[in-house]
Write a protein that holds these residues in place. Structure first.
Motif, PDB file in Angstrom:
ATOM      1  N   PHE A   1       3.188   5.984  -0.723  1.00  0.00           N
ATOM      2  CA  PHE A   1       2.643   4.985  -1.599  1.00  0.00           C
ATOM      3  C   PHE A   1       2.504   3.435  -0.625  1.00  0.00           C
ATOM      4  CE2 PHE A   1       4.082   8.140  -4.542  1.00  0.00           C
ATOM      5  CZ  PHE A   1       3.107   8.325  -5.294  1.00  0.00           C
ATOM      6  N   ASP A   2       3.281   3.349   0.233  1.00  0.00           N
ATOM      7  CA  ASP A   2       3.134   2.330   0.918  1.00  0.00           C
ATOM      8  C   ASP A   2       1.792   2.315   1.659  1.00  0.00           C
ATOM      9  OD1 ASP A   2       5.747   0.902   0.703  1.00  0.00           O
ATOM     10  OD2 ASP A   2       6.537   2.691   1.349  1.00  0.00           O
ATOM     11  N   ALA A   3       1.600   3.306   2.239  1.00  0.00           N
ATOM     12  CA  ALA A   3       0.264   3.514   2.949  1.00  0.00           C
ATOM     13  C   ALA A   3      -1.056   3.376   1.968  1.00  0.00           C
ATOM     14  CB  ALA A   3      -0.143   4.969   3.626  1.00  0.00           C
ATOM     15  N   LYS A   4      -0.802   3.876   0.655  1.00  0.00           N
ATOM     16  CA  LYS A   4      -1.945   3.919  -0.227  1.00  0.00           C
ATOM     17  C   LYS A   4      -2.192   2.333  -0.457  1.00  0.00           C
ATOM     18  CE  LYS A   4      -3.386   5.659  -4.610  1.00  0.00           C
ATOM     19  NZ  LYS A   4      -2.941   5.073  -6.112  1.00  0.00           N
ATOM     20  N   ALA A   5      -1.003   1.700  -0.688  1.00  0.00           N
ATOM     21  CA  ALA A   5      -1.176   0.024  -1.286  1.00  0.00           C
ATOM     22  C   ALA A   5      -2.032  -0.814  -0.046  1.00  0.00           C
ATOM     23  CB  ALA A   5       0.281  -0.416  -1.253  1.00  0.00           C
ATOM     24  N   VAL A   6      -1.622  -0.391   1.197  1.00  0.00           N
ATOM     25  CA  VAL A   6      -2.476  -0.908   2.328  1.00  0.00           C
ATOM     26  C   VAL A   6      -3.822  -0.676   1.971  1.00  0.00           C
ATOM     27  CG1 VAL A   6      -2.899  -0.983   4.846  1.00  0.00           C
ATOM     28  CG2 VAL A   6      -0.531  -1.129   3.972  1.00  0.00           C
ATOM     29  N   LEU A   7      -4.366   0.471   1.544  1.00  0.00           N
ATOM     30  CA  LEU A   7      -5.794   0.557   1.654  1.00  0.00           C
ATOM     31  C   LEU A   7      -6.105   0.310   0.141  1.00  0.00           C
ATOM     32  CD1 LEU A   7      -5.938   4.388   2.831  1.00  0.00           C
ATOM     33  CD2 LEU A   7      -6.709   2.366   4.089  1.00  0.00           C
ATOM     34  N   GLU A   8      -5.231   0.149  -1.026  1.00  0.00           N
ATOM     35  CA  GLU A   8      -5.810  -0.527  -1.887  1.00  0.00           C
ATOM     36  C   GLU A   8      -6.239  -1.872  -1.764  1.00  0.00           C
ATOM     37  OE1 GLU A   8      -2.537   0.706  -4.507  1.00  0.00           O
ATOM     38  OE2 GLU A   8      -3.714   2.347  -5.735  1.00  0.00           O
ATOM     39  N   ASN A   9      -5.276  -2.439  -1.165  1.00  0.00           N
ATOM     40  CA  ASN A   9      -5.650  -4.058  -0.708  1.00  0.00           C
ATOM     41  C   ASN A   9      -6.795  -4.114   0.141  1.00  0.00           C
ATOM     42  OD1 ASN A   9      -3.092  -4.650  -2.254  1.00  0.00           O
ATOM     43  ND2 ASN A   9      -1.812  -4.565  -0.275  1.00  0.00           N
ATOM     44  N   LEU A  10      -7.042  -3.491   1.070  1.00  0.00           N
ATOM     45  CA  LEU A  10      -8.152  -3.447   1.725  1.00  0.00           C
ATOM     46  C   LEU A  10      -9.591  -3.226   0.992  1.00  0.00           C
ATOM     47  CD1 LEU A  10      -9.854  -3.589   4.415  1.00  0.00           C
ATOM     48  CD2 LEU A  10      -9.455  -1.109   4.648  1.00  0.00           C
ATOM     49  N   PHE A  11      -9.514  -2.129   0.096  1.00  0.00           N
ATOM     50  CA  PHE A  11     -10.684  -2.020  -0.930  1.00  0.00           C
ATOM     51  C   PHE A  11     -10.901  -3.224  -1.889  1.00  0.00           C
ATOM     52  CE2 PHE A  11      -9.485   2.803  -0.391  1.00  0.00           C
ATOM     53  CZ  PHE A  11      -9.994   2.850   0.692  1.00  0.00           C
ATOM     54  N   GLU A  12      -9.798  -3.670  -2.225  1.00  0.00           N
ATOM     55  CA  GLU A  12      -9.939  -4.979  -3.135  1.00  0.00           C
ATOM     56  C   GLU A  12     -10.653  -5.899  -2.248  1.00  0.00           C
ATOM     57  OE1 GLU A  12      -7.057  -8.003  -5.489  1.00  0.00           O
ATOM     58  OE2 GLU A  12      -6.488  -5.950  -5.460  1.00  0.00           O
ATOM     59  N   LYS A  13     -10.377  -6.250  -1.161  1.00  0.00           N
ATOM     60  CA  LYS A  13     -10.747  -7.360  -0.239  1.00  0.00           C
ATOM     61  C   LYS A  13     -12.101  -7.129   0.199  1.00  0.00           C
ATOM     62  CE  LYS A  13      -7.918  -9.125   2.661  1.00  0.00           C
ATOM     63  NZ  LYS A  13      -6.881  -9.139   3.931  1.00  0.00           N
ATOM     64  N   LEU A  14     -12.648  -5.914   0.236  1.00  0.00           N
ATOM     65  CA  LEU A  14     -13.896  -5.208   0.533  1.00  0.00           C
ATOM     66  C   LEU A  14     -14.875  -5.236  -0.767  1.00  0.00           C
ATOM     67  CD1 LEU A  14     -13.498  -2.596   3.173  1.00  0.00           C
ATOM     68  CD2 LEU A  14     -14.132  -5.082   3.362  1.00  0.00           C
ATOM     69  N   GLN A  15     -14.244  -5.638  -2.101  1.00  0.00           N
ATOM     70  CA  GLN A  15     -14.911  -5.483  -3.143  1.00  0.00           C
ATOM     71  C   GLN A  15     -15.542  -4.109  -3.401  1.00  0.00           C
ATOM     72  OE1 GLN A  15     -17.252  -9.110  -3.360  1.00  0.00           O
ATOM     73  NE2 GLN A  15     -15.427 -10.302  -3.257  1.00  0.00           N
ATOM     74  N   LEU A  16     -14.797  -3.052  -2.912  1.00  0.00           N
ATOM     75  CA  LEU A  16     -15.093  -1.604  -3.198  1.00  0.00           C
ATOM     76  C   LEU A  16     -14.887  -1.275  -4.626  1.00  0.00           C
ATOM     77  CD1 LEU A  16     -14.508   0.304   0.104  1.00  0.00           C
ATOM     78  CD2 LEU A  16     -16.726  -0.785  -0.703  1.00  0.00           C
TER      79      LEU A  16
ATOM     80  N   ILE B   1       2.216   4.797   9.022  1.00  0.00           N
ATOM     81  CA  ILE B   1       3.604   4.043   8.783  1.00  0.00           C
ATOM     82  C   ILE B   1       4.614   5.083   8.866  1.00  0.00           C
ATOM     83  CG2 ILE B   1       4.664   2.748   7.062  1.00  0.00           C
ATOM     84  CD1 ILE B   1       1.760   1.818   6.103  1.00  0.00           C
ATOM     85  N   SER B   2       5.815   4.550   9.598  1.00  0.00           N
ATOM     86  CA  SER B   2       6.994   5.356   9.471  1.00  0.00           C
ATOM     87  C   SER B   2       8.356   4.467   9.415  1.00  0.00           C
ATOM     88  CB  SER B   2       7.117   6.448  10.553  1.00  0.00           C
ATOM     89  OG  SER B   2       7.183   5.567  11.814  1.00  0.00           O
ATOM     90  N   GLY B   3       9.367   5.065   9.117  1.00  0.00           N
ATOM     91  CA  GLY B   3      10.418   4.298   9.218  1.00  0.00           C
ATOM     92  C   GLY B   3      10.642   3.229   7.924  1.00  0.00           C
ATOM     93  N   ALA B   4      11.557   2.165   8.299  1.00  0.00           N
ATOM     94  CA  ALA B   4      11.878   1.266   7.293  1.00  0.00           C
ATOM     95  C   ALA B   4      10.711   0.739   6.405  1.00  0.00           C
ATOM     96  CB  ALA B   4      12.749   0.186   7.753  1.00  0.00           C
ATOM     97  N   ARG B   5      10.568   0.546   5.055  1.00  0.00           N
ATOM     98  CA  ARG B   5       9.664  -0.211   4.471  1.00  0.00           C
ATOM     99  C   ARG B   5       9.416  -1.475   4.691  1.00  0.00           C
ATOM    100  NH1 ARG B   5      10.201   1.346  -1.338  1.00  0.00           N
ATOM    101  NH2 ARG B   5       8.793   2.961  -0.781  1.00  0.00           N
ATOM    102  N   PHE B   6      10.714  -2.201   5.067  1.00  0.00           N
ATOM    103  CA  PHE B   6      10.833  -3.655   5.279  1.00  0.00           C
ATOM    104  C   PHE B   6      11.472  -3.712   6.643  1.00  0.00           C
ATOM    105  CE2 PHE B   6      10.421  -3.464   0.645  1.00  0.00           C
ATOM    106  CZ  PHE B   6       9.184  -4.121   0.387  1.00  0.00           C
ATOM    107  N   ALA B   7      11.212  -4.896   7.105  1.00  0.00           N
ATOM    108  CA  ALA B   7      12.409  -5.311   8.359  1.00  0.00           C
ATOM    109  C   ALA B   7      13.804  -5.462   7.666  1.00  0.00           C
ATOM    110  CB  ALA B   7      11.770  -6.728   8.967  1.00  0.00           C
ATOM    111  N   GLU B   8      14.763  -5.247   8.683  1.00  0.00           N
ATOM    112  CA  GLU B   8      16.034  -5.372   8.037  1.00  0.00           C
ATOM    113  C   GLU B   8      16.516  -6.748   7.826  1.00  0.00           C
ATOM    114  OE1 GLU B   8      20.350  -4.218   9.605  1.00  0.00           O
ATOM    115  OE2 GLU B   8      18.681  -3.420  10.609  1.00  0.00           O
ATOM    116  N   SER B   9      17.072  -6.945   6.482  1.00  0.00           N
ATOM    117  CA  SER B   9      16.935  -8.373   5.915  1.00  0.00           C
ATOM    118  C   SER B   9      18.521  -8.368   5.126  1.00  0.00           C
ATOM    119  CB  SER B   9      16.156  -8.648   5.109  1.00  0.00           C
ATOM    120  OG  SER B   9      16.363  -9.962   4.354  1.00  0.00           O
ATOM    121  N   TRP B  10      18.927  -9.592   4.965  1.00  0.00           N
ATOM    122  CA  TRP B  10      20.173  -9.471   4.239  1.00  0.00           C
ATOM    123  C   TRP B  10      19.917  -9.375   2.613  1.00  0.00           C
ATOM    124  CZ3 TRP B  10      21.003 -13.096   0.593  1.00  0.00           C
ATOM    125  CH2 TRP B  10      20.236 -14.339   0.550  1.00  0.00           C
ATOM    126  N   CYS B  11      18.691  -9.782   2.277  1.00  0.00           N
ATOM    127  CA  CYS B  11      18.561  -9.588   0.714  1.00  0.00           C
ATOM    128  C   CYS B  11      17.615  -8.599   0.386  1.00  0.00           C
ATOM    129  CB  CYS B  11      17.898 -10.955   0.438  1.00  0.00           C
ATOM    130  SG  CYS B  11      16.387 -11.272   0.959  1.00  0.00           S
TER     131      CYS B  11
END
Length: 182
Positions: free
Chosen positions: A126-141, A107-117
């Motif tokens: 921590f963005d990459a860690k969140a992706v993995l935490e969500n995966l581990f939760e989905k896998l019920q690890l 993951i590199s660059g902007a956290r979110f796509a450009e938006s007015w809000c």
């Protein structure tokens, strides 16, 4: 399981890439791997098409980083990439390698796509860690631990960790070391 993992990464806004199973012999040097690291023992091809593709990969990182570099050279800086493919690990006394399927992401660059809000912010560890935490939760690890000891040499010191499930190492996570980014 593979479909679930792929679908998860896509749901997280990541794009799957497919790179060659062959890398250059300098791939381990670029990652700063020590001379005795087993990932340096890639299987050399007898008749490669090019020197840059003369060794079977023992890690997905060289292909992932090469893809990111190519994109960044064309000013595509906001990247969310992953690859889930085989690596080729030589086995002592055997002609054929062990071929586990691994996943790697970037993951590199902007956290979110450009938006007015949305206020623009750079993606980080921590963005990459969140992706993995969500995966581990989905896998019920259960029993996932994030350990900052013994980081990989290609990670920035203090911005990396090993991922353990119980006592089993299941992955690593970190910000690339500035020497590897260059």
């Amino acid at each position: 399981l593979q479909r679930l993992v792929r679908d998860h990464f896509v749901t997280e806004g990541m794009n799957e890439i497919v790179t060659f199973s062959f890398i250059g012999p300098d791939g381990a040097d670029k990652l700063g791997l020590s001379g005795d690291d087993p990932r340096r023992s890639g299987i050399r091809l007898c008749n490669p098409l090019a020197e840059e593709q003369s060794v079977m990969r023992t890690t997905l990182l060289p292909g992932l980083l090469e893809t990111a570099s190519r994109n960044m050279n064309f000013r595509s800086l906001d990247l969310r990439l992953f690859e889930m493919r085989r690596i080729y690990v030589p086995k002592d006394g055997e002609e054929l390698p062990h071929e586990p399927i691994w996943a790697a992401g970037l993951i590199s660059g902007a956290r979110f796509a450009e938006s007015w809000c949305q206020q623009q912010a750079e993606a980080d560890f921590f963005d990459a860690k969140a992706v993995l935490e969500n995966l581990f939760e989905k896998l019920q690890l259960d029993g996932i631990r994030w350990s900052a000891d013994q980081p990989e040499p290609y990670y920035h010191p203090g911005k990396a960790c090993r991922i353990l499930c119980g006592t089993t190492l299941i992955g690593t996570l970190g910000e690339l070391h500035p020497a590897v980014q260059g």
